[in-house]
Each structure stands twice: as C-alpha cells, then as structure tokens.
Scaffold this active site. Structure first.
Site, PDB file in Angstrom:
ATOM      1  CG  HIS A 497      -1.865  -1.140   1.256  1.00  0.00           C
ATOM      2  ND1 HIS A 497      -2.619  -1.475   2.374  1.00  0.00           N
ATOM      3  CD2 HIS A 497      -2.194  -2.068   0.326  1.00  0.00           C
ATOM      4  CE1 HIS A 497      -3.353  -2.548   2.116  1.00  0.00           C
ATOM      5  NE2 HIS A 497      -3.107  -2.927   0.879  1.00  0.00           N
ATOM      6  CG  HIS A 541      -6.700  -3.898   2.140  1.00  0.00           C
ATOM      7  ND1 HIS A 541      -5.925  -5.024   2.139  1.00  0.00           N
ATOM      8  CD2 HIS A 541      -7.172  -3.784   3.410  1.00  0.00           C
ATOM      9  CE1 HIS A 541      -5.939  -5.586   3.331  1.00  0.00           C
ATOM     10  NE2 HIS A 541      -6.692  -4.838   4.128  1.00  0.00           N
TER      11      HIS A 541
END
Length: 564
Positions: A497, A541
C-alpha cells in the site's frame, strides 16, 4: 518522426487506467496514449478469483522489488511487490476491496485546501466506479452484511461483492469476535469501517476485476502500447512535451500524466532531472528542477500473522487444501460454473477495523503533533485492522500438510508515523530505485504495533476460540511489550500500500511536489496521478483509492480543457 497524442499517460494501474478512461470517454474524444512497461496480461486464468493468491508469484506480472535491509526488522530485506503489465498491481493483488474512513478524505481535503477530495465527492466517485453485488449465501443473517444501496454503485466497471459460498466457520468466528468485545459492522464500505465485517472482494462470479476493466471496450481514440518502460520525460524548457524509452519517443500536445506508482513515478522523475539536485548530480543526471521532496515521505501498511492449528472438527481446510485432486476439480468447477469449493475456500474472509484506547493513552501518542492527534481521534479513523481466514500456507515455503487445519489472523497497525524514502542507486533508468520504508522506525509505530497485536491476542485467547487451538504456528513467544515487538520484527510484511513519495500539498508547502490539480509544481504540461501523490495513508487496502485518484485527475483535466 515521433507520434503525437493529446495526452500521454504513463502506467496502466488503477490510477493510470482511470485517467486514460476518463479522458478518452469524454465528449470531445481527445487522442489518448496509455503506456505500460509490462505486457498485456491477457491470460484469463490469472483472473480466476481463487488464483488471486498465486499471481503475486508470476514473474511476468510482478516487478519483484525488495526493500533495503530494515534496521528495525532484524535487517531483513522485505518483499515489495508491484504489478507489471496492464492493470498494474490490481492484476496481482489479493482482491481485497475497501474504501476507508470518510474522515480520511476530509483530512485529505483539509491538507491540500481543496474540497474536491472531501468525502461526499470521493464517495460519489467510488459509487461511479463500482457495480456492487450484495447477494449473500442462503441463510446469512443481515447482522453480518446489510449494505445500504445509497452507499454503493450499480453500473461501474469494477465488480465488487461477496463470495458465492463461505467456509463453514466464517460466521461462527464472527460471532466469537462479537462475544469477545469486537462489535460487528454490516458494511465496511459505508465510510465508517469500524467493527468486524465480511470482506467485500473486487471479484464476481469467479472472476477478478482489475483496472483493465476500465479499458473495455477500448475507445477508438485511445491507444495502448505495452512493453514500453518509460525512462524519462522530454522537456522543452520547463514544459513536458513527451516521453522516451530506449530511443523511441511519443509526444503530447497537451499534457503528460505520470501514473507509474509510488515506487516508479519518482524513478521517472529523477531520471528526467526532477528531484534532489545533489542526488541527481551524483549520478550525472542533468538537473531540470531541484525538488528535494521527490522520493521522500514513503508510507505503507504492514501486517503480521497469528497462526494456530485447530481441532479436526473446527475447520474443513485440511480436507480441501490437503487433496490436490479435490482442489483441481474445484478449480475446473469454478471456471465453468463460477461456484463450488474454490469460491468457498480463500475467497471469503472476515475483516475489521478498530480503535485502541491503550494506544490513545500512551506516551507515544501524546508526543505526536497536535494535528496528527486530532486526526487519530476522529470518529471513523481506525488504529488497527484484523483479518481472518487468510490462506497464509500458500505464501510460506515448505508449509507442512499436517498443519493445514489451521486458523490465521492477520494484524495491521495504521497511521504509521515513519516516513521512508525511495532514492537513486544508478544512472541507468532501467535500474529500480532503493526502497527504504523505515518500518517500525518511529516510537509511535512500535507502540501501535504492540497494542494492535495485543488486541488480536485478546481474541485468540478468548476461551471459546482458544479451546480449539492445538499448536501455535506463529505467535509471540511472550506477551510483554518486547515480546510482541519481536514478533513484528520477525514476521512483518508489506501489504503493498505504498504512498506519498510525490506528495500533494498546498503551494509553498515544504514537501509539496504537486498541487491539488495534480500539476507538478514548477513544470508545465506534467501531472502525477497515482498513490505517490496521496498525502495521507487511507485506512484501507488502497487499490480503491488509486482508482478514485485517477478519476479525480481525469475530471480536472476534462474541466480545464473543456472536453465535456
């Protein structure tokens, strides 16, 4: 002679594909060129839902980056995967789809001084992006999943929803979380993620959605060129007019948009002469614009596992995962019928986000800047994440067959204060940058990691869960602060991420690289639209955030050039 397009977009991940689609589908139909360093990712088998756990290993689809040795993680070099080919990292991710907290977007808007990024507007983009399939398996109570139609889209290119079948112990495990004091949340994509929920996937009827879906059908005014790793931007004075790779050039009559991601957009910029002058000069790169903040501010989410073998009657994983013929048959059934055991195992997980009172009362929290403390105290901002039913055995070499009847709880901590960097290590534009996320470097991060893991252990020690545990496969050796931190040091992994290396901010900000219109400060005709510009690390996410980042940039370009 180089071919000229109106707009050149570098990178076909979620952000780049969203920029390209937004421009190409505008009313005035400008000529759009989308450039991708990797291949076309045409193999449909790589889109089968249950195979999401294996595409990460496909060397043709993953740049297979690694961090430099991490000082606070026993000097381990940690895998730093990035997608390669059309679709970018959405082609190799684990199809986990969530959008974070509405307070994330309010903070983004406040930080950059532009209400374009406020929740109300970003929420509408999320709805425009998705087609939400909210159907549940028969007999599932609404307390586990009850999304409101007003929070979801019905006609977007990315198909999201729940798996067609769920493992037998998904709901009993959610009940245990509730009993242990972790409340349920019937929709983690409502703007308030707090609570335990069932995972929304970027997949439907056995097929994963990727950024490539934004490009189908391909508009007549869009061209995609694959296997074209852009090495540098072409300038005319301080104006970007095109890009080149291995001597081949493409030109833009209007703008170049970099969407190569938080790790590779800084590489293109630096090899184009935009970055810290001292570093560029060290590698004999002519300086076009001295911008020390390029490559700084790297942020990422990390996770660590808790794993326990379970009693024979508490899961049915070993019977499935331990029998190759059963799995092969199930995979064929999934491909043909879009149902069966392989839509049940490894496709539906529990997921939840929570706050930690102990973290908020810690000395490390009290020492944070005032603005950061205020953000962490906002109503919908979580401090950690828990995920259940993660198929960790597929990611661990040599996992023993006898241990397949196991439970895995993944733990994240959020809002890390460490700021890493990506820096040059060669004058060759084909050589990756050095990636140093500085995991666990900040005292607050270590405290957040300790308290997140302690909260997860509170669940694994809850009597009605713990009674079915047989052997610890991955757990702290002691529950002291140092013991919990040591578990993180040994097992911490990146969750892919990455963000913040070409940071968006207000003009005059010490670390501002692009303005809120995505324009690179000091250069004309050049914008950046990917996770590198996102000035926060959203509580989710981040594939979803990459999509709407690209959509927002496209909207601004359409407005500026009167393309609507």
């Amino acid at each position: 002679m180089p071919v000229t397009y109106d707009f050149l977009i570098v990178g076909s991940g979620p952000a780049g594909s969203a920029v390209a689609a937004g421009l190409a589908n505008s009313a005035k139909k400008p000529k759009v060129l989308l450039l991708e360093a990797g291949g076309d990712n045409e193999d449909r088998n790589c889109r089968v839902d249950s195979q999401r756990w294996f595409t990460l290993r496909n060397q043709d689809m993953n740049w297979r980056y690694k961090t430099v040795p991490q000082e606070h993680c026993l000097n381990r070099e940690i895998d730093y995967p990035r997608g390669r080919g059309v679709g970018g990292s959405s082609a190799i991710n684990f199809s986990i789809y969530n959008i974070g907290a509405h307070d994330d977007y309010e903070e983004w808007a406040r930080f950059v001084g532009d209400d374009t990024f406020q929740w109300k507007k970003m929420h509408q983009r999320f709805k425009d992006l998705e087609t939400f399939h909210g159907g549940l398996p028969e007999g599932v109570d609404k307390k586990y999943a009850a999304p409101k139609l007003s929070d979801h889209g019905t006609s977007g290119p990315i198909h999201v929803g729940y798996a067609a079948e769920w493992e037998d112990d998904v709901l009993p495990l959610l009940d245990l979380f509730q009993e242990a004091g972790f409340p349920l949340n019937p929709d983690h994509n409502s703007g308030d993620p707090l609570g335990m929920s069932v995972l929304i996937n970027s997949a439907h009827r056995g097929i994963r959605s990727t950024a490539k879906d934004l490009l189908v059908p391909l508009p007549e005014n869009m061209t995609i060129v694959t296997n074209f790793p852009v090495q540098r931007i072409i300038f005319k004075g301080k104006m970007a007019i095109g890009v080149e790779s291995n001597g081949k050039q493409y030109l833009a009559s209007k703008e170049v948009i970099l969407s190569a991601g938080a790790l590779d957009t800084p590489r293109v910029l630096m090899h184009s002469g935009i970055g810290p002058a001292k570093c560029l000069e060290e590698f004999n790169i002519p300086v076009v614009l001295d911008m020390p903040a390029v490559g700084q501010g790297l942020r990422d989410h990390v996770a660590c596992p808790l794993m326990y073998t379970r009693t024979e009657n508490s899961t049915s994983r070993k019977a499935f995962y331990g029998d190759k013929n059963t799995m092969d048959d199930a995979l064929e059934q999934l491909k043909v019928e879009c149902t069966g055991p392989f839509s049940k195992f490894a496709c539906q997980m529990g997921i939840g986000w929570f706050k930690s009172d102990k973290l908020i009362s810690s000395a490390e929290f009290q020492e944070l800047p005032v603005d950061e403390k205020a953000f962490l105290l906002r109503e919908t901002v979580p401090h950690y994440e828990i995920m259940t039913h993660f198929p960790m055995h597929w990611l661990i070499p040599g996992f023993r067959n006898e241990d397949l009847n196991y439970s895995c709880i993944l733990v994240w901590y959020y809002n890390a204060q460490s700021r890493g960097e990506v820096t040059l290590q060669s004058s060759d534009p084909n050589v990756p940058l050095k990636f140093d996320p500085k995991f666990l470097a900040h005292p607050f991060d270590r405290r957040a990691a300790i308290e997140a893991l302690r909260e997860a252990l509170r669940f694994t020690q809850y009597e009605d869960y713990a009674k079915d545990n047989v052997v610890e496969l991955s757990a702290p050796k002691s529950h002291t602060d140092e013991g919990l931190l040591e578990h993180w040091r040994q097992t911490l992994v990146s969750t892919g991420h990455m963000a913040g290396t070409v940071k968006m901010g207000q003009l005059g900000g010490v670390d501002t690289v692009v303005d809120s219109d995505f324009r690179l400060v000091g250069i004309e005709g050049l914008r950046v639209a990917d996770m590198s510009v996102v000035p926060i690390l959203p509580s989710c996410h981040t594939q979803s955030v990459a999509y709407v980042t690209g959509m927002t940039c496209a909207e601004k370009l359409v407005a500026q050039y009167n393309l609507a």
